[in-house]
Design an enzyme around this catalytic site. Structure first.
Site, mmCIF file in Angstrom:
data_model
loop_
_atom_site.group_PDB
_atom_site.id
_atom_site.type_symbol
_atom_site.label_atom_id
_atom_site.label_comp_id
_atom_site.label_asym_id
_atom_site.label_seq_id
_atom_site.Cartn_x
_atom_site.Cartn_y
_atom_site.Cartn_z
ATOM 1 N N GLY A 162 2.785 5.647 4.023
ATOM 2 C CA GLY A 162 2.062 6.339 5.085
ATOM 3 C C GLY A 162 0.687 5.734 5.280
ATOM 4 N N ARG A 198 16.718 17.822 11.410
ATOM 5 C CA ARG A 198 16.629 19.181 10.877
ATOM 6 C C ARG A 198 17.777 19.511 9.921
ATOM 7 N NH1 ARG A 198 15.114 23.460 15.479
ATOM 8 N NH2 ARG A 198 14.800 24.665 13.560
ATOM 9 N N GLY A 221 -5.229 8.017 4.368
ATOM 10 C CA GLY A 221 -5.729 9.327 4.743
ATOM 11 C C GLY A 221 -4.667 10.349 5.058
ATOM 12 N N HIS A 270 0.859 -1.183 0.000
ATOM 13 C CA HIS A 270 0.000 0.000 0.000
ATOM 14 C C HIS A 270 0.894 1.232 0.000
ATOM 15 C CE1 HIS A 270 -3.252 2.725 0.844
ATOM 16 N NE2 HIS A 270 -2.663 3.147 1.952
ATOM 17 N N ASP A 308 -2.140 3.796 -4.512
ATOM 18 C CA ASP A 308 -2.791 2.853 -3.586
ATOM 19 C C ASP A 308 -2.074 1.503 -3.506
ATOM 20 O OD1 ASP A 308 -4.940 2.297 -1.702
ATOM 21 O OD2 ASP A 308 -5.625 0.836 -3.180
ATOM 22 N N GLY A 365 -2.575 11.608 2.982
ATOM 23 C CA GLY A 365 -2.456 12.574 1.894
ATOM 24 C C GLY A 365 -1.548 12.145 0.752
ATOM 25 N N LYS A 366 -1.294 10.867 0.635
ATOM 26 C CA LYS A 366 -0.380 10.387 -0.425
ATOM 27 C C LYS A 366 -0.933 10.669 -1.819
ATOM 28 C CE LYS A 366 -0.267 6.091 0.996
ATOM 29 N NZ LYS A 366 -1.199 6.234 2.147
#
Length: 313
Positions: free
Chosen positions: A158, A248, A161, A143, A182, A163-164
């Site tokens: 991820g 960072r 939901g 997935h 998907d 946001g891929k």
């Protein structure tokens, strides 16, 4: 994720390489090839079978023909029978050579597929190996979303939901290409390379919550999609966790293992207001720079150290 094993029909190989079928014991669609290994049976034709692998396609080229041609009739017939009775999955006469009557008869007698090609032995051997390496590659379906960004195959991982798909559409709008949404089928085509594609049923389609399924190729044009792409970078999207320390500077080296191959990976925290498409686009460009020998994080760290050392002096 369990690795699957695959095979391919001899009929598919015949069609792909335009082989002439001299003798087929049964429907070629029922004869399955399950290994990428290919042999030239020089030793086997001399009678050495200690390491003979019958599941490999056997190529008979110039050297093998010259050897058999130098034997007396009875001796040649005996060597051919000894070889054919091992029942290799298929024998291909290469470089335009034609099977002798006794070779063809032996193949019919023992039910061995006998094929012919006009292509030189070295060429067809390389082409066959490349074809089988893809067709029989170990593979899994995960997935995820796969996009091509500036020539880099970027795999987006991820939770559902996160946001891929929406990010992938934004990347397509920015001129990049969609490979799979998907479900991504990933093949290990060599000891170092993974190639991803969409299952045939899902090719070019993207699901957007609230809108439904859309055809990317119809909306953005065929230039917005691609059938396959080599995986270069994995980006893991996760909801922003308050208090979690995220990298960072970019000095941490993260990897994601897929089918036994480790790929460079980045974890990108997701929260309101972050433009994921731009972030992923920059991540792909930064990864490409690293492959070309320039690491911005290391260069920045080096400058800081030189500045501090100068300040001490």
């Amino acid at each position: 994720m369990e690795e699957q094993k695959f095979s391919i029909s001899l009929e598919s190989i015949i069609d792909e390489f335009h082989l002439e079928a001299i003798s087929l014991p049964e429907d070629a669609n029922k004869i399955m090839v399950s290994t990428t290994e290919i042999d030239r049976p020089g030793l086997a034709l001399t009678g050495f079978f200690d390491i003979f692998e019958r599941d490999r396609i056997q190529l008979i080229g110039n050297a093998e023909f010259k050897y058999l041609g130098g034997l007396s009739g009875p001796e040649r017939h005996r060597h051919i029978l000894d070889f054919v009775e091992k029942k290799p999955v298929a024998v291909i006469m290469t470089a335009g050579h034609r099977a002798s009557p006794d070779f063809a008869e032996a193949c019919r007698q023992y039910g061995v597929p006998l094929l012919a090609s006009a292509v030189p032995t070295t060429n067809i051997m390389a082409d066959l190996f490349a074809f089988l390496a893809v067709a029989l590659a170990p593979r899994i379906t995960i997935h995820a979303v796969l996009v091509e960004i500036y020539g880099e195959g970027v795999l987006l991982l991820g939770d559902s939901g996160i946001g891929k798909s929406e990010t992938a559409i934004e990347l397509v709008k920015r001129g990049h290409r969609m490979i799979a949404d998907d479900a991504v089928e990933i093949k290990r085509v060599s000891s170092k390379s993974l190639v991803g594609s969409a299952p045939e049923l899902l090719q070019h389609y993207v699901e957007l919550r609230g809108i439904g399924v859309v055809d990317v190729s119809r909306i953005f044009g065929m230039g917005a999609v691609k059938e396959t792409e080599k995986l270069e970078l994995v980006i893991k999207l996760e909801s922003w966790v308050v208090g979690k320390m995220y990298d960072r500077l970019g000095l941490e080296e993260e990897t994601e293992e897929i089918l036994g191959i480790s790929l460079p990976a980045i974890t990108v925290p997701v929260r309101h207001g972050r433009n994921l498409a731009v972030i992923i686009e920059i991540a792909a460009m930064n990864h490409r720079q690293k492959k070309m020998g320039y690491n911005a994080a290391e260069e920045f760290t080096k400058r800081i150290m030189e500045h501090n050392m100068g300040a001490v002096r």
